[in-house]
Write an enzyme that holds these catalytic residues in place. Structure first.
Site, PDB file in Angstrom:
ATOM      1  N   ASP A 132       0.795  -1.229   0.000  1.00 47.89           N
ATOM      2  CA  ASP A 132       0.000   0.000   0.000  1.00 47.89           C
ATOM      3  C   ASP A 132       0.832   1.286   0.000  1.00 47.89           C
ATOM      4  O   ASP A 132       0.326   2.357  -0.320  1.00 47.89           O
ATOM      5  CB  ASP A 132      -0.942   0.024   1.216  1.00 47.89           C
ATOM      6  CG  ASP A 132      -0.202  -0.003   2.554  1.00 47.89           C
ATOM      7  OD1 ASP A 132       1.041  -0.052   2.558  1.00 47.89           O
ATOM      8  OD2 ASP A 132      -0.876   0.012   3.607  1.00 47.89           O
ATOM      9  N   HIS A 133       2.121   1.204   0.321  1.00 47.16           N
ATOM     10  CA  HIS A 133       2.922   2.411   0.525  1.00 47.16           C
ATOM     11  C   HIS A 133       3.674   2.891  -0.711  1.00 47.16           C
ATOM     12  O   HIS A 133       4.117   4.041  -0.743  1.00 47.16           O
ATOM     13  CB  HIS A 133       3.943   2.163   1.644  1.00 47.16           C
ATOM     14  CG  HIS A 133       3.455   2.513   3.011  1.00 47.16           C
ATOM     15  ND1 HIS A 133       2.316   1.971   3.561  1.00 47.16           N
ATOM     16  CD2 HIS A 133       3.943   3.369   3.942  1.00 47.16           C
ATOM     17  CE1 HIS A 133       2.141   2.468   4.782  1.00 47.16           C
ATOM     18  NE2 HIS A 133       3.113   3.315   5.028  1.00 47.16           N
ATOM     19  N   ASP A 197       3.463  -0.694  11.388  1.00 48.54           N
ATOM     20  CA  ASP A 197       2.992   0.630  10.987  1.00 48.54           C
ATOM     21  C   ASP A 197       2.365   1.274  12.217  1.00 48.54           C
ATOM     22  O   ASP A 197       1.666   0.597  12.986  1.00 48.54           O
ATOM     23  CB  ASP A 197       1.969   0.534   9.855  1.00 48.54           C
ATOM     24  CG  ASP A 197       1.628   1.903   9.274  1.00 48.54           C
ATOM     25  OD1 ASP A 197       2.200   2.257   8.229  1.00 48.54           O
ATOM     26  OD2 ASP A 197       0.803   2.616   9.871  1.00 48.54           O
ATOM     27  N   ARG A 479      -2.174  12.600  10.059  1.00 53.99           N
ATOM     28  CA  ARG A 479      -0.880  13.191  10.416  1.00 53.99           C
ATOM     29  C   ARG A 479      -0.613  14.383   9.508  1.00 53.99           C
ATOM     30  O   ARG A 479      -0.844  14.309   8.300  1.00 53.99           O
ATOM     31  CB  ARG A 479       0.204  12.118  10.267  1.00 53.99           C
ATOM     32  CG  ARG A 479       1.483  12.389  10.999  1.00 53.99           C
ATOM     33  CD  ARG A 479       2.311  11.116  11.078  1.00 53.99           C
ATOM     34  NE  ARG A 479       1.897  10.257  12.185  1.00 53.99           N
ATOM     35  CZ  ARG A 479       2.210   8.979  12.306  1.00 53.99           C
ATOM     36  NH1 ARG A 479       2.928   8.390  11.384  1.00 53.99           N
ATOM     37  NH2 ARG A 479       1.805   8.276  13.354  1.00 53.99           N
ATOM     38  N   SER A 674       5.638   7.932  12.711  1.00 56.52           N
ATOM     39  CA  SER A 674       5.637   6.621  12.087  1.00 56.52           C
ATOM     40  C   SER A 674       6.461   5.604  12.883  1.00 56.52           C
ATOM     41  O   SER A 674       7.354   5.957  13.639  1.00 56.52           O
ATOM     42  CB  SER A 674       6.204   6.738  10.669  1.00 56.52           C
ATOM     43  OG  SER A 674       6.506   5.478  10.137  1.00 56.52           O
ATOM     44  N   ARG A 676       8.516   3.611  11.533  1.00 58.03           N
ATOM     45  CA  ARG A 676       9.621   3.196  10.658  1.00 58.03           C
ATOM     46  C   ARG A 676      10.926   2.978  11.425  1.00 58.03           C
ATOM     47  O   ARG A 676      11.491   3.883  12.025  1.00 58.03           O
ATOM     48  CB  ARG A 676       9.806   4.180   9.507  1.00 58.03           C
ATOM     49  CG  ARG A 676      10.270   5.550   9.887  1.00 58.03           C
ATOM     50  CD  ARG A 676      10.146   6.526   8.730  1.00 58.03           C
ATOM     51  NE  ARG A 676       8.743   6.754   8.400  1.00 58.03           N
ATOM     52  CZ  ARG A 676       8.292   7.847   7.775  1.00 58.03           C
ATOM     53  NH1 ARG A 676       9.122   8.789   7.414  1.00 58.03           N
ATOM     54  NH2 ARG A 676       7.013   8.003   7.501  1.00 58.03           N
TER      55      ARG A 676
END
Length: 787
Positions: A132-133, A197, A479, A674, A676
């Site tokens: 999806d990213h 995520d 965000r 995030s 990440r």
């Protein structure tokens, strides 16, 4: 079991023997049913865990002997050792057994590369990857998807084959956003799910604890290692009244964000309760839980109720709904349970909100935002309205937004701004197309984008403004950090509900309150918009659309997973060096960061997403968004060895080449945003050894620990001001590093003078072993060798 006993004893019509026989029969029947209900239709060998969870919960309740919140019930029922685990909110570390793992494609690359490094043959729990990213919004859904499949072919092939080899379900590009797919297929009341995520908490809308983590945490769970989490505190939000009119579920979390701020939920689960809960749809609850990430919460959760039951049935999971009804004692909090903090919110009095710019906790009632914009010089004219994203792309969201667009079209009006629509999943896309919403948005002037994250994460090839041009956009996203959506630091991004985005796009200005302000129809007549309306669930059921799921084969050992050594997108990992046993002496300060430093500042997304599987290449974005306290500029720091200025990644590489270790100094809530883990991997890769700040966001602090960095906080936050960028930092007494014991830090100034301060850490014994081994993955390898 206790619940069943109470139920039967209250009948009062049988003798004790009859009651016991009836109870045993009921218990056996219930457990037999539980063992036959699949966790999802995609997991043919994984069944609902309620029997085990209920058993674990009984053990914990006897030990604690007090009423439990829902958050505690779900969390503690997943303990690896419920009989012996120390349980103390905010203090002890819990070792947990999550039910499943979910990964999005940007973070899954590094997670799967780490899993491959572990040498294991197959994942131990049901796991999925969701593409999806990596889909950039340019011209529209179909063309953007086709382009993404072409340019990301190497990465998609790696994820597809790695999924097949290691037993992971693979959702292809175009299937939708990970959190919507999880809600539609995998989340269930009482689940403990971890996802790579930060908006994984979306699944709390179905009564589960769904928690965002870094890839290394996901690897632990997939490797059958208990997952570690500091026992969260519990913040209760008592909802009274009912949602009505222009007020939506989004306004609940926008209001709560204004109360708690971006760090007020750190170290806590937010649990919603009270009579107002029943006025919120299941997907509306998901919206609230999703954006709980913006207040730093570990996750958020709602108690199981009829709205969740109805959603489970509508998404083809009636058996789970029936079973959940029988285990409702596990899925709701106890009467008299104590919270660490309680917020009372009357939905009857709640105004529609719009939050921003530049931070999601700057909350404004819609009636005030125009005044604030004029006061602060925020552009009133709206350039783009964007609806959808993982936060607000349900059928109900789309219906409510379409109801506003229909009113405009009826009076000859269209959107005054650019207007984009991001369906959350292929199922939502197909259903809104069938039911006419997509056509309404098209006639309104909207552009339907691919079923993906798109502009919400910076995957937006925006053409209407130049970088540095001051402008306003309004979205239903979660965000809105500086440059988050379009890489333009001058874009003023505001977040609100999809229906308010639609109304504001229609008006074209930020100072429009649809409850009181009028619009002018094409014929010149004044009119006011009626409040939005929309069905919670489609009356004709969901249209699943195209089949985009690839199940793992029964036997995947023969599947070949290739990583080209010359690839610019993927890179096999090499172990980080282990600690040499000595104090870290005279380290340089790479950058002293001023103000907000999110994971976007540390490791930017947008065009950099294509390098998420290549650690060395993506490290070229390290700290390029962070503001240097010396010059108030981004990506410009002084090389202490040469005296010349350069970019942060270049200076870090220079230090590494010369064998000079370095640290970063930061402010409050460092690493928010995030999940990440690249924001931890990159500093470690380029020679960083410690991050010293006033306070950390939860996920990032854990990610730093996993990669063998020392996450340290000032014992006295004012000591931040003592450190200058030209200083050298020495961390003393590391051989005696212990949980709860401060670290002595010596600051050597450029003039040779020295100061000593204390730094704190939150590492437990196992996490200290990660530091000594060089990373958690190194520690796992050592443990495997010894076994």
């Amino acid at each position: 079991m206790a619940y069943c006993t109470r139920l039967l004893l209250n009948q009062g019509s049988k003798g004790v023997v009859g009651q016991n026989v009836h109870f045993r029969m009921f218990h056996l029947t219930l457990n037999g049913f539980a063992r036959s209900v699949l966790m999802s239709k995609f997991d043919q060998d994984s069944f609902m865990p309620y029997e085990k969870l209920a058993s674990n919960l009984e053990i914990v309740k006897k030990r604690l002997n007090r009423p439990l919140t829902l958050a505690e019930k779900v969390l503690y029922s997943h303990l690896d050792q419920p009989s012996t685990q120390k349980i103390e909110r905010g203090e002890s570390y819990l070792r947990l057994r999550p039910d499943r793992v979910a990964m999005q494609d940007a973070t899954a690359q590094m997670a799967m590369l780490q899993f491959i490094s572990s040498g294991l043959a197959k994942v131990a729990v049901p796991s999925t990857i969701h593409c999806d990213h990596l889909i950039e919004a340019q011209v529209g859904g179909d063309k953007d998807l086709a382009r993404a499949k072409d340019i990301n072919k190497e990465v998609y092939n790696f994820l597809s084959t790695a999924s097949a080899k290691y037993g992971v379900g693979f959702w292809k590009p175009g299937s939708g956003i990970i959190h919507q797919i999880i809600l539609e297929n995998y989340a269930f009341p009482g689940v403990l799910l971890i996802g790579t995520d930060s908006h994984t908490p979306n699944g709390g809308g179905l009564g589960g604890l769904c928690i965002g983590v870094g890839g290394a945490d996901a690897v632990d769970v997939m490797a059958d290692i208990p997952w570690e989490l500091k026992c969260p505190k519990v913040i209760g939000v008592n909802l009274t009244g009912k949602l009505s009119g222009w007020t939506s579920s989004k306004d609940v979390i926008l209001k709560v964000a204004g109360i708690l701020t971006v760090k007020g939920g750190t170290g806590a689960i937010v649990e919603y309760f009270g009579p107002g809960v029943d006025s919120i749809s299941c997907t509306g609850m998901g919206t609230i839980c999703n954006m709980g990430a913006e207040i730093g919460a570990t996750t958020s959760v709602f108690p199981y109720n009829q709205r969740m039951h109805d959603y489970l049935v509508a998404t083809g999971r009636k058996d789970i709904a029936v079973l959940a009804n029988d285990y409702k004692h596990l899925l709701t909090g106890d009467q008299g349970a104590q919270y660490d903090q309680v917020i009372n919110l009357n939905l009857d009095e709640l105004e529609p909100h719009i939050n921003g710019p530049f931070t999601p906790d700057l909350a404004h009632p819609i009636s005030e935002v125009g005044k604030q914009a004029k006061k602060h010089g925020w552009p009133l004219d709206i350039k783009v309205g964007l609806i959808g994203s993982c936060t607000n792309s349900s059928y109900e969201d789309m219906g409510r937004a379409a109801s506003i667009a229909k009113q405009a079209l009826k009076r000859g009006l269209k959107s005054k701004t650019q207007f984009t629509v991001t369906p959350g999943s292929e199922q939502i896309r197909a259903t809104i197309e069938r039911d006419g919403f997509a056509q309404v948005f098209d006639e309104f002037g909207g552009l339907v984008l691919a079923n993906a994250c798109g502009p919400c994460i910076g995957q937006w090839d925006r053409k209407d403004v130049k970088k540095g041009e001051k402008n306003t956009i309004v979205s239903s996203y979660n965000r809105n950090f500086t440059g988050r959506n379009d890489a333009n630091p001058a874009t003023h991004a505001f977040v609100t509900s999809p229906e308010l985005v639609t109304a504001l796009a229609l008006a074209g200005t930020l100072d429009f309150d649809p409850r009181r302000d009028s619009l002018t129809a094409a014929n010149g007549e004044k009119f006011k918009l009626d409040p939005p309306s929309g069905d919670e669930l489609p009356s004709m059921g969901f249209d699943p659309g195209q089949d985009t799921y690839q199940p793992p084969p029964k036997e995947g050992s023969s599947v070949r997973v290739d990583v080209d050594p010359k690839s610019q997108r993927l890179q096999l990992l090499s172990p980080f060096d282990k600690w040499d046993g000595n104090d870290l002496s005279e380290m340089a300060i790479l950058i002293k960061v001023k103000g907000k430093c999110t994971t976007d500042h540390i490791s930017a997304a947008g065009p950099w997403l294509k390098y998420r599987g290549h650690l060395d290449n993506i490290s070229n974005n390290m700290f390029i968004g962070a503001i240097n306290s010396d010059n108030n500029e981004a990506n410009k720091v002084k090389n202490l060895l040469t005296g010349e200025f350069g970019t942060v990644p270049d200076i870090a590489r220079s230090y590494k080449a010369k064998g000079l270790k370095w640290v970063v100094v930061g402010d409050e809530n460092y690493g928010e945003g995030s999940s990440r883990e690249h924001a931890a991997l990159e500093p470690r890769h380029l020679g960083g050894r410690a991050i010293i700040v006033k306070s950390f966001a939860r996920i990032h602090e854990t990610n730093l620990k996993k990669q063998g960095l020392l996450p340290l906080t000032f014992a006295n936050s004012s000591d931040y001001d003592k450190i200058q960028s030209t200083d050298r930092i020495t961390l003393l007494g590391l051989k005696d590093l212990k949980p709860g014991q401060p670290v002595k830090c010596e600051i050597k100034h450029a003039d040779g003078k020295k100061e000593t301060i204390q730094l704190n850490h939150s590492m437990n014994e196992q996490q200290i072993e990660w530091f000594k081994a060089g990373s958690a993955l190194n520690r796992m390898a050592l443990t495997k060798q010894k076994a």
